[in-house]
Design an enzyme around this catalytic site. Structure first.
Site, PDB file in Angstrom:
ATOM      1  N   ASP A  71     108.890 -21.005 -78.527  1.00 57.07           N
ATOM      2  CA  ASP A  71     110.314 -20.605 -78.520  1.00 57.07           C
ATOM      3  C   ASP A  71     110.443 -19.189 -77.948  1.00 57.07           C
ATOM      4  O   ASP A  71     110.875 -18.271 -78.643  1.00 57.07           O
ATOM      5  CB  ASP A  71     110.905 -20.685 -79.945  1.00 57.07           C
ATOM      6  N   ASP A 119     105.687 -15.243 -77.807  1.00 64.28           N
ATOM      7  CA  ASP A 119     105.441 -16.547 -77.173  1.00 64.28           C
ATOM      8  C   ASP A 119     105.137 -16.338 -75.690  1.00 64.28           C
ATOM      9  O   ASP A 119     104.291 -17.044 -75.115  1.00 64.28           O
ATOM     10  CB  ASP A 119     106.684 -17.441 -77.285  1.00 64.28           C
ATOM     11  N   ASN A 164     113.491 -18.744 -82.071  1.00 68.33           N
ATOM     12  CA  ASN A 164     113.886 -17.349 -81.851  1.00 68.33           C
ATOM     13  C   ASN A 164     115.301 -17.256 -81.279  1.00 68.33           C
ATOM     14  O   ASN A 164     116.021 -16.286 -81.543  1.00 68.33           O
ATOM     15  CB  ASN A 164     112.907 -16.672 -80.900  1.00 68.33           C
ATOM     16  N   THR A 180     103.919 -22.429 -81.677  1.00 72.13           N
ATOM     17  CA  THR A 180     104.162 -21.012 -81.985  1.00 72.13           C
ATOM     18  C   THR A 180     105.641 -20.783 -82.306  1.00 72.13           C
ATOM     19  O   THR A 180     106.146 -19.675 -82.197  1.00 72.13           O
ATOM     20  CB  THR A 180     103.713 -20.091 -80.825  1.00 72.13           C
ATOM     21  N   ASN A 209     107.876 -12.524 -93.832  1.00 67.67           N
ATOM     22  CA  ASN A 209     108.689 -11.592 -93.041  1.00 67.67           C
ATOM     23  C   ASN A 209     110.176 -11.971 -93.060  1.00 67.67           C
ATOM     24  O   ASN A 209     111.029 -11.116 -92.922  1.00 67.67           O
ATOM     25  CB  ASN A 209     108.151 -11.390 -91.612  1.00 67.67           C
ATOM     26  N   GLU A 212     107.518 -16.913 -93.881  1.00 66.23           N
ATOM     27  CA  GLU A 212     107.456 -16.437 -92.489  1.00 66.23           C
ATOM     28  C   GLU A 212     108.485 -17.204 -91.652  1.00 66.23           C
ATOM     29  O   GLU A 212     108.809 -18.362 -91.953  1.00 66.23           O
ATOM     30  CB  GLU A 212     106.015 -16.652 -91.984  1.00 66.23           C
ATOM     31  N   PHE A 213     108.935 -16.600 -90.566  1.00 71.50           N
ATOM     32  CA  PHE A 213     110.042 -17.143 -89.758  1.00 71.50           C
ATOM     33  C   PHE A 213     109.819 -18.592 -89.297  1.00 71.50           C
ATOM     34  O   PHE A 213     110.695 -19.450 -89.471  1.00 71.50           O
ATOM     35  CB  PHE A 213     110.283 -16.231 -88.540  1.00 71.50           C
ATOM     36  N   ASN A 214     108.673 -18.889 -88.669  1.00 73.09           N
ATOM     37  CA  ASN A 214     108.483 -20.230 -88.087  1.00 73.09           C
ATOM     38  C   ASN A 214     108.484 -21.329 -89.146  1.00 73.09           C
ATOM     39  O   ASN A 214     108.787 -22.482 -88.846  1.00 73.09           O
ATOM     40  CB  ASN A 214     107.164 -20.313 -87.302  1.00 73.09           C
ATOM     41  N   HIS A 226     102.216 -11.787 -82.509  1.00 71.82           N
ATOM     42  CA  HIS A 226     101.714 -12.914 -83.309  1.00 71.82           C
ATOM     43  C   HIS A 226     101.105 -14.070 -82.497  1.00 71.82           C
ATOM     44  O   HIS A 226      99.970 -14.487 -82.725  1.00 71.82           O
ATOM     45  CB  HIS A 226     102.864 -13.520 -84.120  1.00 71.82           C
ATOM     46  N   ASP A 227     101.935 -14.632 -81.610  1.00 69.47           N
ATOM     47  CA  ASP A 227     101.648 -15.986 -81.109  1.00 69.47           C
ATOM     48  C   ASP A 227     100.350 -16.147 -80.316  1.00 69.47           C
ATOM     49  O   ASP A 227      99.688 -17.184 -80.448  1.00 69.47           O
ATOM     50  CB  ASP A 227     102.847 -16.497 -80.288  1.00 69.47           C
TER      51      ASP A 227
HETATM   52  C1  BDR Z   1     106.962 -15.646 -85.467  1.00 65.84           C
HETATM   53  O1  BDR Z   1     108.376 -15.626 -85.462  1.00 65.84           O
HETATM   54  C2  BDR Z   1     108.866 -15.444 -84.175  1.00 65.84           C
HETATM   55  O2  BDR Z   1     109.921 -14.516 -84.164  1.00 65.84           O
HETATM   56  C3  BDR Z   1     107.707 -15.023 -83.321  1.00 65.84           C
HETATM   57  O3  BDR Z   1     107.827 -15.506 -81.997  1.00 65.84           O
HETATM   58  C4  BDR Z   1     106.510 -15.614 -84.019  1.00 65.84           C
HETATM   59  O4  BDR Z   1     106.240 -16.911 -83.561  1.00 65.84           O
HETATM   60  C5  BDR Z   1     106.464 -14.490 -86.319  1.00 65.84           C
HETATM   61  O5  BDR Z   1     106.944 -14.602 -87.607  1.00 65.84           O
HETATM   62 CA    CA Z   2     107.258 -17.817 -81.560  1.00 64.59          CA
END
Ligand code: BDR
Ligand code: CA
Length: 313
Positions: free
Chosen positions: A13, A18, A42, A127, A161, A167-169, A242-243
């Site tokens: 994304d 990414d 994202n 990712t 986060n 975490e976001f994903n 991260h990715d």
């Molecule tokens: C993940 O969240 C997205 O914002 C980033 O691309 C990464 O995949 C980190 O938490």
């Molecule tokens: Ca990502």
């Protein structure tokens, strides 16, 4: 050292980090990038798909099919991430995409690519949110036996986060994550505990700048924006990239230490929805399918990124 080529599908994304994953996957000779698929995360599906095509154009990646996938999570509404800006890839001028978009839906391209290749040769590298991967596993259950492994960026066993523990994903589509973590395939979770070690320090910025190519300038600008956003929203002096840690692990497993432990996805907790609950208690079950990434060899990781950028030219 000699490593065999690894075939992967990158489901992403873009997204600043990414984009770095795309650069590493395309620029490293050990990786055979079979397809790039996109998922809302994202930013909206439309934006992240545009971004994937734009990054491909920037790095001269004209021979890898790109397909758009799910525009919404399985159950909840889609909410974009603020750290990537309005476009999902703010901070630079994105080139007009010159690479075509596949007619296929990402889920179908994922299934077709896995079924066309010999069993246990293709790794899935998500990712972003796990919506496409969960749908692919439901639409064609045969892929579960057939993929080599799933190496995903998401979760964290001690860190969150987007909430105190998530975490976001994962929190953007917990039901999809539940499906992916409970299928009978090997899942390696490259979570925040690991990716918060992949910091783009001032030294990293300098090294990228000194490569002095169009793609390195592009990446430098993207990372400048990412740095400012991570400082403002999460207090990081250097942003975590991260990715690409997933790809680095596949290229050279010695870059990322992992530990085999059961991981479950919390769906119901008022405070903990989207948490990846890792159970480190002894003994680890013999049939444990999940592993978590623990420690990053930072130097080796960044060297892989610099080399990929140089290879792209
Ligand atoms: C993940 O969240 C997205 O914002 C980033 O691309 C990464 O995949 C980190 O938490
Ligand atoms: Ca990502």
């Amino acid at each position: 050292m000699f490593f065999l080529t690894k075939k992967i599908i990158l489901d992403c994304d873009p997204g600043h980090d990414d984009a770095v994953a795309m650069i590493l996957a395309y620029g490293n000779p050990e990786i055979d990038l079979l397809a790039v698929t996109t998922v809302a995360g994202n930013q909206t599906l439309e934006k992240v798909t545009y971004n994937a095509r734009s990054v491909s154009t920037m790095i001269g990646m004209t021979d890898v099919p790109i397909a758009a996938g799910s525009s919404k999570p399985l159950v909840q509404a889609h909410e974009p991430a603020d750290v990537h800006g309005e476009s999902g890839l703010d901070g630079t001028e994105l080139p007009e995409p010159e690479v075509p978009l596949s007619d296929a839906h990402a889920v179908d391209l994922i299934i077709e690519t896995i079924m066309r290749n010999p069993a246990k040769t293709v790794s899935l590298v998500p990712t972003g949110s796990l919506t496409n991967i969960a749908l692919a596993a439901r639409k064609e259950p045969k892929i579960v036996d057939r993929v080599k492994e799933v190496v995903l960026m998401g979760g964290g066993y001690h860190e969150g986060n987007w909430s105190a523990v998530a975490e976001f994903n994962i929190i953007t589509d917990p039901e999809a994550a539940y499906i992916v973590f409970n299928e009978n395939w090997k899942v390696t979770m490259v979570g925040l505990d690991l990716t918060h070690q992949a910091l783009a320090t001032p030294e990293v910025f300098n090294k990228i700048k000194n490569i002095n190519t169009q793609p390195s300038k592009f990446l430098g600008e993207l990372l400048e924006f990412f740095k400012a956003m991570y400082k403002e929203s999460q207090g990081f002096d250097s942003p975590p990239v991260h990715d690409p840690c997933t790809i680095a692990y596949l290229i050279d497993p010695s870059v990322v230490d992992t530990m085999s432990v059961p991981v479950s996805i919390e769906l119901n907790g008022n405070l903990t929805r989207g948490m990846t609950v890792a159970d480190f208690r002894y003994p680890i079950p013999e049939n444990c399918n999940t592993a978590v990434a623990t420690n990053l060899d930072r130097n080796k990781f960044w060297e892989l990124i610099y080399d990929a950028l140089k290879n792209i030219g």
